[in-house]
Each structure stands twice: as C-alpha cells, then as structure tokens.
Design a protein around this motif. Structure first.
Motif, PDB file in Angstrom:
ATOM      1  N   LEU A  28     -12.096  -2.001  -3.805  1.00 34.89           N
ATOM      2  CA  LEU A  28     -11.416  -3.044  -4.580  1.00 34.89           C
ATOM      3  C   LEU A  28     -10.039  -2.638  -5.083  1.00 34.89           C
ATOM      4  O   LEU A  28      -9.177  -3.492  -5.269  1.00 34.89           O
ATOM      5  CB  LEU A  28     -12.291  -3.444  -5.774  1.00 34.89           C
ATOM      6  N   ARG A  29      -9.816  -1.370  -5.355  1.00 36.80           N
ATOM      7  CA  ARG A  29      -8.590  -0.954  -6.030  1.00 36.80           C
ATOM      8  C   ARG A  29      -7.621  -0.121  -5.192  1.00 36.80           C
ATOM      9  O   ARG A  29      -6.457  -0.033  -5.517  1.00 36.80           O
ATOM     10  CB  ARG A  29      -8.945  -0.142  -7.273  1.00 36.80           C
ATOM     11  N   ARG A  30      -8.115   0.542  -4.104  1.00 40.28           N
ATOM     12  CA  ARG A  30      -7.230   1.458  -3.401  1.00 40.28           C
ATOM     13  C   ARG A  30      -7.095   1.200  -1.912  1.00 40.28           C
ATOM     14  O   ARG A  30      -6.047   1.483  -1.339  1.00 40.28           O
ATOM     15  CB  ARG A  30      -7.706   2.902  -3.603  1.00 40.28           C
ATOM     16  N   ASP A  31      -8.138   0.730  -1.267  1.00 40.37           N
ATOM     17  CA  ASP A  31      -8.119   0.672   0.196  1.00 40.37           C
ATOM     18  C   ASP A  31      -6.991  -0.172   0.766  1.00 40.37           C
ATOM     19  O   ASP A  31      -6.308   0.253   1.690  1.00 40.37           O
ATOM     20  CB  ASP A  31      -9.455   0.155   0.730  1.00 40.37           C
ATOM     21  N   ARG A  32      -6.765  -1.351   0.216  1.00 37.19           N
ATOM     22  CA  ARG A  32      -5.711  -2.224   0.755  1.00 37.19           C
ATOM     23  C   ARG A  32      -4.339  -1.567   0.607  1.00 37.19           C
ATOM     24  O   ARG A  32      -3.556  -1.535   1.557  1.00 37.19           O
ATOM     25  CB  ARG A  32      -5.726  -3.577   0.070  1.00 37.19           C
ATOM     26  N   ALA A  33      -4.068  -1.003  -0.570  1.00 40.70           N
ATOM     27  CA  ALA A  33      -2.772  -0.352  -0.785  1.00 40.70           C
ATOM     28  C   ALA A  33      -2.627   0.873   0.114  1.00 40.70           C
ATOM     29  O   ALA A  33      -1.550   1.124   0.667  1.00 40.70           O
ATOM     30  CB  ALA A  33      -2.623   0.040  -2.253  1.00 40.70           C
ATOM     31  N   ALA A  34      -3.707   1.639   0.291  1.00 37.89           N
ATOM     32  CA  ALA A  34      -3.646   2.816   1.151  1.00 37.89           C
ATOM     33  C   ALA A  34      -3.432   2.421   2.607  1.00 37.89           C
ATOM     34  O   ALA A  34      -2.671   3.078   3.326  1.00 37.89           O
ATOM     35  CB  ALA A  34      -4.922   3.641   1.001  1.00 37.89           C
ATOM     36  N   LEU A  35      -4.072   1.354   3.056  1.00 37.05           N
ATOM     37  CA  LEU A  35      -3.862   0.888   4.424  1.00 37.05           C
ATOM     38  C   LEU A  35      -2.436   0.397   4.635  1.00 37.05           C
ATOM     39  O   LEU A  35      -1.843   0.628   5.692  1.00 37.05           O
ATOM     40  CB  LEU A  35      -4.860  -0.215   4.772  1.00 37.05           C
ATOM     41  N   GLU A  36      -1.881  -0.279   3.645  1.00 34.89           N
ATOM     42  CA  GLU A  36      -0.490  -0.725   3.752  1.00 34.89           C
ATOM     43  C   GLU A  36       0.457   0.473   3.824  1.00 34.89           C
ATOM     44  O   GLU A  36       1.406   0.480   4.602  1.00 34.89           O
ATOM     45  CB  GLU A  36      -0.137  -1.624   2.570  1.00 34.89           C
ATOM     46  N   LEU A  37       0.181   1.502   3.015  1.00 35.46           N
ATOM     47  CA  LEU A  37       0.998   2.719   3.069  1.00 35.46           C
ATOM     48  C   LEU A  37       0.879   3.379   4.435  1.00 35.46           C
ATOM     49  O   LEU A  37       1.874   3.843   4.996  1.00 35.46           O
ATOM     50  CB  LEU A  37       0.567   3.704   1.992  1.00 35.46           C
ATOM     51  N   TRP A  86       0.154   1.944   7.269  1.00 35.50           N
ATOM     52  CA  TRP A  86       0.856   1.116   8.237  1.00 35.50           C
ATOM     53  C   TRP A  86       2.368   1.345   8.138  1.00 35.50           C
ATOM     54  O   TRP A  86       3.037   1.525   9.159  1.00 35.50           O
ATOM     55  CB  TRP A  86       0.516  -0.353   8.007  1.00 35.50           C
ATOM     56  N   ASP A  87       2.885   1.344   6.909  1.00 33.08           N
ATOM     57  CA  ASP A  87       4.316   1.580   6.723  1.00 33.08           C
ATOM     58  C   ASP A  87       4.728   2.946   7.256  1.00 33.08           C
ATOM     59  O   ASP A  87       5.765   3.094   7.901  1.00 33.08           O
ATOM     60  CB  ASP A  87       4.683   1.482   5.237  1.00 33.08           C
ATOM     61  N   THR A  88       3.909   3.947   7.000  1.00 29.58           N
ATOM     62  CA  THR A  88       4.208   5.300   7.473  1.00 29.58           C
ATOM     63  C   THR A  88       4.226   5.338   8.994  1.00 29.58           C
ATOM     64  O   THR A  88       5.122   5.934   9.596  1.00 29.58           O
ATOM     65  CB  THR A  88       3.169   6.296   6.934  1.00 29.58           C
ATOM     66  N   GLN A  89       3.257   4.698   9.629  1.00 33.22           N
ATOM     67  CA  GLN A  89       3.219   4.679  11.088  1.00 33.22           C
ATOM     68  C   GLN A  89       4.431   3.952  11.653  1.00 33.22           C
ATOM     69  O   GLN A  89       5.007   4.389  12.654  1.00 33.22           O
ATOM     70  CB  GLN A  89       1.924   4.015  11.580  1.00 33.22           C
ATOM     71  N   THR A 132       7.490   6.323  11.205  1.00 30.29           N
ATOM     72  CA  THR A 132       7.486   7.444  12.136  1.00 30.29           C
ATOM     73  C   THR A 132       7.691   6.964  13.571  1.00 30.29           C
ATOM     74  O   THR A 132       8.298   7.670  14.371  1.00 30.29           O
ATOM     75  CB  THR A 132       6.183   8.260  12.048  1.00 30.29           C
ATOM     76  N   ARG A 133       7.232   5.765  13.894  1.00 24.49           N
ATOM     77  CA  ARG A 133       7.469   5.217  15.237  1.00 24.49           C
ATOM     78  C   ARG A 133       8.970   4.985  15.423  1.00 24.49           C
ATOM     79  O   ARG A 133       9.514   5.230  16.491  1.00 24.49           O
ATOM     80  CB  ARG A 133       6.701   3.918  15.416  1.00 24.49           C
ATOM     81  N   GLU A 134       9.652   4.512  14.363  1.00 25.73           N
ATOM     82  CA  GLU A 134      11.104   4.316  14.450  1.00 25.73           C
ATOM     83  C   GLU A 134      11.820   5.636  14.642  1.00 25.73           C
ATOM     84  O   GLU A 134      12.776   5.736  15.397  1.00 25.73           O
ATOM     85  CB  GLU A 134      11.609   3.622  13.175  1.00 25.73           C
TER      86      GLU A 134
END
Length: 148
Positions: free
Chosen positions: A123-132, A134-137, A140-142
């Motif tokens: 409820l409190r961390r998974d969505r934000a961690a997944l967004e982070l 995704w942003d990191t990937q 790094t792809r760029e």
C-alpha cells in the motif's frame, strides 16, 4: 546486444598480469568505463532524489518500530522463561501453561508482522518503488543509447 560487465574482460588467472610492456594490464577496457560512469551517475541521481528518500523513509518508519517491538517481545519471553520458571509453568487450561501460550504467541506475532509488512509494502511503497525502477531503467537506457 552489448555485454556490459566490467569483469568480463578481466583476466581469469593472474589479476593484473603484465601486458608485455611491464605495466599491469587494465581490468576493463577504457571504452566501457565511460558508459559505466554515466550509468553510475544515473543511479546516484535517483538515490538522491526526493522520491527515493520518501520510499526509504516509509520503509524505515515501519521497520524500525516493528523490529524494536518484536525484539522486545522476544527478549521479554526469553528473560521471563529463565528468571520466572514458576510463572511460565502456571497452567492456563489443562496441560497448556503460560510458556506454551507465549511460545505460540511468538509464532503468531511473527506471522502478523509478516502480514503487516507485506501489506505496508503493497500500500505504501511498491508503486513508488516501481516508478523509481522504471525511471531508472529509462535513464540508463538513454545513457546506453537505446540498447537493451
């Protein structure tokens, strides 16, 4: 697909063996070093971001009190069992005594803490961690120029 492992070109035997000129051979080629530095910068940037700090803060706000309470409960059980054996031997119902109830309570609180942790994470961390992630990937792809 390019293999981005800095240890890939390292010598398998004889770390730092001479390359014939009297100078130890480099561990990884210099061409890969630039990409690794840029990718490392991406991860450092994400680590310093407010979103990452918020995820870590939410994690700590749950884990530190949870561990403290559970550890106090466990140590209290062990201390009570060693210092007050008469109390722990007191019957509760038939052959079941206080020690057995408290021991089963240890298992119950372990399962409750595990459930609470997974619920808190969902409820409190998974969505934000997944967004982070995704942003990191994406970043790094760029850096790697769109390679997978």
């Amino acid at each position: 697909m390019r293999y981005e492992d800095p240890w890939y070109d390292a010598l398998a035997s004889g770390w730092g063996e001479s390359d014939g000129t009297g100078v130890p051979a480099p561990v990884a080629p210099a061409a890969r070093e630039g990409a690794a530095v840029r990718a490392r910068d991406v991860y450092l940037e994400v680590q310093r971001s407010a979103a990452f700090q918020e995820v870590r803060s939410r994690y700590r706000r749950f884990v530190v009190p949870g561990v403290a309470v559970f550890l106090a409960w466990y140590v209290g059980y062990v201390i009570t069992a060693t210092t007050a054996p008469g109390f722990m031997a007191r019957p509760v119902a038939g052959a079941v005594n206080v020690a057995m109830v408290a021991g089963l309570g240890q298992f119950l609180t372990t399962f409750l803490l595990t459930w609470a942790y997974s619920r808190h994470a969902r409820l409190r961390r998974d969505r934000a961690a997944l967004e982070l992630r995704w942003d990191t990937q994406e970043l790094t792809r760029e850096v790697r120029g769109g390679e997978l």
